[in-house]
Write an enzyme that holds these catalytic residues in place. Sequence first.
Site, PDB file in Angstrom:
ATOM      1  N   LYS A 122       0.836  -1.204   0.000  1.00  0.00           N
ATOM      2  CA  LYS A 122       0.000   0.000   0.000  1.00  0.00           C
ATOM      3  C   LYS A 122       0.867   1.248   0.000  1.00  0.00           C
ATOM      4  CE  LYS A 122      -2.589   1.335   3.607  1.00  0.00           C
ATOM      5  NZ  LYS A 122      -3.664   1.138   4.604  1.00  0.00           N
TER       6      LYS A 122
ATOM      7  N   HIS B  76      -7.638  -2.293   9.688  1.00  0.00           N
ATOM      8  CA  HIS B  76      -6.607  -1.256   9.751  1.00  0.00           C
ATOM      9  C   HIS B  76      -5.624  -1.603  10.856  1.00  0.00           C
ATOM     10  CE1 HIS B  76      -5.301   2.650  11.709  1.00  0.00           C
ATOM     11  NE2 HIS B  76      -4.726   2.693  10.521  1.00  0.00           N
ATOM     12  N   ALA B  77      -4.323  -1.445  10.560  1.00  0.00           N
ATOM     13  CA  ALA B  77      -3.327  -1.743  11.591  1.00  0.00           C
ATOM     14  C   ALA B  77      -2.146  -0.784  11.531  1.00  0.00           C
ATOM     15  CB  ALA B  77      -2.846  -3.187  11.463  1.00  0.00           C
TER      16      ALA B  77
ATOM     17  N   GLU C 278      -8.248   3.959  -0.376  1.00  0.00           N
ATOM     18  CA  GLU C 278      -8.635   3.946   1.037  1.00  0.00           C
ATOM     19  C   GLU C 278      -8.854   5.371   1.541  1.00  0.00           C
ATOM     20  OE1 GLU C 278      -6.426   2.522   5.173  1.00  0.00           O
ATOM     21  OE2 GLU C 278      -6.080   1.449   3.285  1.00  0.00           O
TER      22      GLU C 278
ATOM     23  N   LYS D 289       0.807   5.571   0.354  1.00  0.00           N
ATOM     24  CA  LYS D 289       0.098   6.773   0.748  1.00  0.00           C
ATOM     25  C   LYS D 289       0.095   7.753  -0.433  1.00  0.00           C
ATOM     26  CE  LYS D 289      -0.606   5.495   5.017  1.00  0.00           C
ATOM     27  NZ  LYS D 289      -1.921   5.391   5.651  1.00  0.00           N
TER      28      LYS D 289
ATOM     29  N   ASP E 158     -11.154  -1.113  13.055  1.00  0.00           N
ATOM     30  CA  ASP E 158      -9.997  -0.706  13.838  1.00  0.00           C
ATOM     31  C   ASP E 158     -10.194  -1.217  15.259  1.00  0.00           C
ATOM     32  OD1 ASP E 158      -7.637   1.582  13.904  1.00  0.00           O
ATOM     33  OD2 ASP E 158      -8.691   1.449  15.800  1.00  0.00           O
TER      34      ASP E 158
ATOM     35  N   ASP F  68      -3.869   4.969  -0.379  1.00  0.00           N
ATOM     36  CA  ASP F  68      -4.564   5.485   0.808  1.00  0.00           C
ATOM     37  C   ASP F  68      -4.380   6.990   0.864  1.00  0.00           C
ATOM     38  OD1 ASP F  68      -5.569   6.051   3.306  1.00  0.00           O
ATOM     39  OD2 ASP F  68      -4.235   4.704   4.405  1.00  0.00           O
TER      40      ASP F  68
ATOM     41  N   GLU G  61     -11.277   2.936   9.220  1.00  0.00           N
ATOM     42  CA  GLU G  61     -10.405   3.117  10.378  1.00  0.00           C
ATOM     43  C   GLU G  61     -10.814   4.309  11.231  1.00  0.00           C
ATOM     44  OE1 GLU G  61      -6.369   5.257   9.535  1.00  0.00           O
ATOM     45  OE2 GLU G  61      -6.823   4.071   7.749  1.00  0.00           O
TER      46      GLU G  61
END
Length: 435
Positions: A217, A350-351, A273, A219, A323, A247, A300
């Site tokens: 993923k 989400h982590a 996302e 950003k 989340d 995201d 999230e």
Amino acid sequence: MSELISAVDAVDVRFPTSLELDGSDAMNPEPDYSAAYVTIRTSGGDEGHGLAFTVGRGNDVEVAAVRALAPLVVGLPVEEVLNDLGGFSRRLTGDSQLRWLGPEKGAIHMAAAAIVNAVWDLYGRRTGKPVWRLLAELSPEQLVDLVDFRYLQDALTRDEALDILRRAEPGRAERTAHLMEHGYPAYTTTPGWLGYDDEKLVRLSKEAVADGFSQIKLKVGADRADDERRMRLAREAVGPDIRIAVDANQAWGVQQAIDWMRALVPHDPYWIEEPTSPDDILGHAAIRKALAPVKVATGEHTHNQVMFKQLLQAGSLDILQMDASRTAGVTENVAILLLAAKFRVPVCPHAGGVGLCEMVQHLAMFDYVAVSGTTENRVIEYVDHLHEHFTDPVRIREGHYLAPTAPGISAELHPDSVAAHRYPEGPVWEAKAGT
């Protein structure tokens, strides 16, 4: 004399992740990953640990919120709490004066999550089971007793939830054995933080594929030309068969999200996302319609089970991202997993934060064993930061989370880590203040 909850301790723990720009994104350019770290203590000497994840100064508010809820917990008989965890959760979220601050959202709801998760950790320790297994061995009736159906019945009734759980019940043992042997699929955000330069992005993307991850993923959302370049570099690095999710961390308006993502479509993004405000249910639906087959993922920052219900009813998401500490902990997340199963929407937790990998793995594994019964198109986020501070850190092998075997929810921090990173008096922060 019955055993009582004797204390709810809350500590402000912060990690200076801004120094290396770990965790950086369009909305959080220099975050310091932080935790309102909670320890539940009993008169018999037992403990349970939980946390709410924040970034920096917000932890002042979060720790204060936990301390505001503590009087609702201290003095309660332990066995009564563990025998009615649904009622315990409602006790925290239903206090009229503190509920006013939400209701069931924001700092006060996250504080409830930290306490609820700590109590589930206590429960797991007392039974000698990791929380995913503890949940997966409860009967369908015990699981639905955790759920407050008051605001959900137009989308999910108690009987429907029981049917979902009963259909999954016959395969629990087989799926548990498969989970113990193979683990649960993961994807990694480690290559994609917005503050990383191109060389680091490419190197970490290639390393992720070599480590067995089938999805990474990135950003996005700060600069369109940068995003196009970074997406092209990542695609060249991993090849055509690896999924690349992106995201935006809520950076865009609705039409802006559509236009920006269309510029990235040639590089085959798997999902976008948090493309816009997490509260904009209809905006997410419009983005999803405009960008299909690119998937929309969110959750999230979704406050509670009612918002998840509406996102699902409105067809606003393809991927539900629960989340561990945004909603009211394990108990409310059971309801959210049941909603997702009813609407046949995959859950990819989400982590991206301190302790979230450790906690959300339990929720996803419970879902696989006892609710959805599948890992198809389901992956847990993994970020390679701060795990060394936990007594039971996540274990990754060939792009999969290995199932935790230690009792509890894996949220306990090493005492030395707490002492070093306690804000503002910990030596890590004293040293930073002196530079």
